[in-house]
Enzyme design. Structure first.
Site, PDB file in Angstrom:
ATOM      1  N   LYS A 293       0.868  -1.071  -0.202  1.00  0.00           N
ATOM      2  CA  LYS A 293       0.086  -0.105   0.047  1.00  0.00           C
ATOM      3  C   LYS A 293       0.744   1.230   0.248  1.00  0.00           C
ATOM      4  O   LYS A 293       0.524   2.200  -0.681  1.00  0.00           O
ATOM      5  CB  LYS A 293      -1.011   0.024   1.137  1.00  0.00           C
TER       6      LYS A 293
ATOM      7  N   ARG B 177     -12.137   2.653   9.138  1.00  0.00           N
ATOM      8  CA  ARG B 177     -11.892   1.412   9.768  1.00  0.00           C
ATOM      9  C   ARG B 177     -13.185   0.700  10.120  1.00  0.00           C
ATOM     10  O   ARG B 177     -13.041  -0.644  10.421  1.00  0.00           O
ATOM     11  CB  ARG B 177     -11.034   1.819  11.030  1.00  0.00           C
TER      12      ARG B 177
ATOM     13  N   ARG C 283      10.948  -9.739   6.003  1.00  0.00           N
ATOM     14  CA  ARG C 283      11.346  -8.112   6.120  1.00  0.00           C
ATOM     15  C   ARG C 283      12.697  -8.253   7.282  1.00  0.00           C
ATOM     16  O   ARG C 283      12.689  -8.668   8.277  1.00  0.00           O
ATOM     17  CB  ARG C 283      10.289  -7.198   6.602  1.00  0.00           C
TER      18      ARG C 283
ATOM     19  N   ARG D 250      11.767  -6.692  12.854  1.00  0.00           N
ATOM     20  CA  ARG D 250      10.966  -5.569  13.699  1.00  0.00           C
ATOM     21  C   ARG D 250      10.253  -6.473  14.531  1.00  0.00           C
ATOM     22  O   ARG D 250       9.899  -7.602  14.508  1.00  0.00           O
ATOM     23  CB  ARG D 250       9.883  -5.054  12.585  1.00  0.00           C
TER      24      ARG D 250
ATOM     25  N   ARG E  66      -2.690  -9.314  13.074  1.00  0.00           N
ATOM     26  CA  ARG E  66      -3.132  -8.136  12.300  1.00  0.00           C
ATOM     27  C   ARG E  66      -3.827  -8.913  11.293  1.00  0.00           C
ATOM     28  O   ARG E  66      -5.050  -8.237  10.538  1.00  0.00           O
ATOM     29  CB  ARG E  66      -2.004  -7.746  11.907  1.00  0.00           C
TER      30      ARG E  66
END
Ligand SMILES: [Zn+2]
Length: 217
Positions: free
Chosen positions: A14, A89, A123, A156, A167
């Protein structure tokens, strides 16, 4: 004026796609996540609240997100339009947003969950200079070391499998209904987010009848 909402699960690109879209069209990228990160970094009152919430493993409340977005849009620095990411949301916010801002389209980046896991879990970050890496697409020359400064790369905190699953289920629970609501109004353009970034951008522009991307350097 062009006003778009961009939606998609984490890792669907995104941020990258919004930046490419804004670059030559003069649009403003409004990212709720970036706004919150800025507040955390600048140690504002809002930043402290956001940090406490996230440290407790909770998500920032919908109402707070809404007020931050309203405040941002009230700055009216988006003469050519905007791409908004991280909002709305819930259904109520989506209704309000569609009516108040006359949205031109919703870009929905589609990425299968196994591909999301593959991307997010690969990542890596350099904690020293902030450079991002990806062990699939953008790996460091020497494994585990930053190309720029040589520091050891880390994962992270919120890129663990557990955090990712939380998530993903939050996305399915909350964002999907918003998407369905937009879909009923025929605003949604489904875009395959699996190809390389430039190809995805070309599909977005095709769908929205926008001119092809021209880098502004
Ligand atoms: Zn580095």
């Amino acid at each position: 004026m062009r006003k778009y909402v961009i939606m998609g699960v984490q890792g669907s690109g995104k941020g990258t796609q919004s930046e490419l879209l804004c670059d030559d069209l003069g649009l403003v990228h409004i990212s709720v996540g970036d706004i919150f990160r800025w507040h955390v970094k600048k140690h504002t009152k809002l930043g402290a609240h956001v940090r406490r919430t996230m440290n407790a493993g909770e998500l920032v409340g919908d109402d707070l997100v809404e007020s931050v977005v309203r405040e941002r849009l009230d700055q009216h620095d988006w003469n050519y339009g905007f791409v908004i990411d991280g909002f709305p949301r819930n259904g109520r916010q989506a209704e309000f947003f569609m009516e108040s801002y006359d949205i031109d389209g919703v870009i929905h980046l589609e990425l299968p969950e196994d591909e999301v896991r593959r991307r997010v879990l690969s990542r890596r970050l350099c904690p020293n200079c902030g450079m991002d890496y990806n062990l699939i697409a953008d790996r460091p020359k020497e494994p585990g070391r930053c190309d720029i400064c040589g520091h050891q790369l880390i994962t992270r905190e919120d890129d663990t499998p557990e955090a990712l699953e939380a998530r993903l289920s939050d996305y399915n629970e909350k964002t999907r209904p918003v998407l369905e609501l937009f879909r009923r109004k025929e605003y949604v353009h489904d875009i395959d987010a699996r190809p390389p970034a430039e190809e995805v951008q070309a599909s977005i522009r095709d769908a929205l009848h926008l001119p092809a991307y021209k880098a502004t350097v």
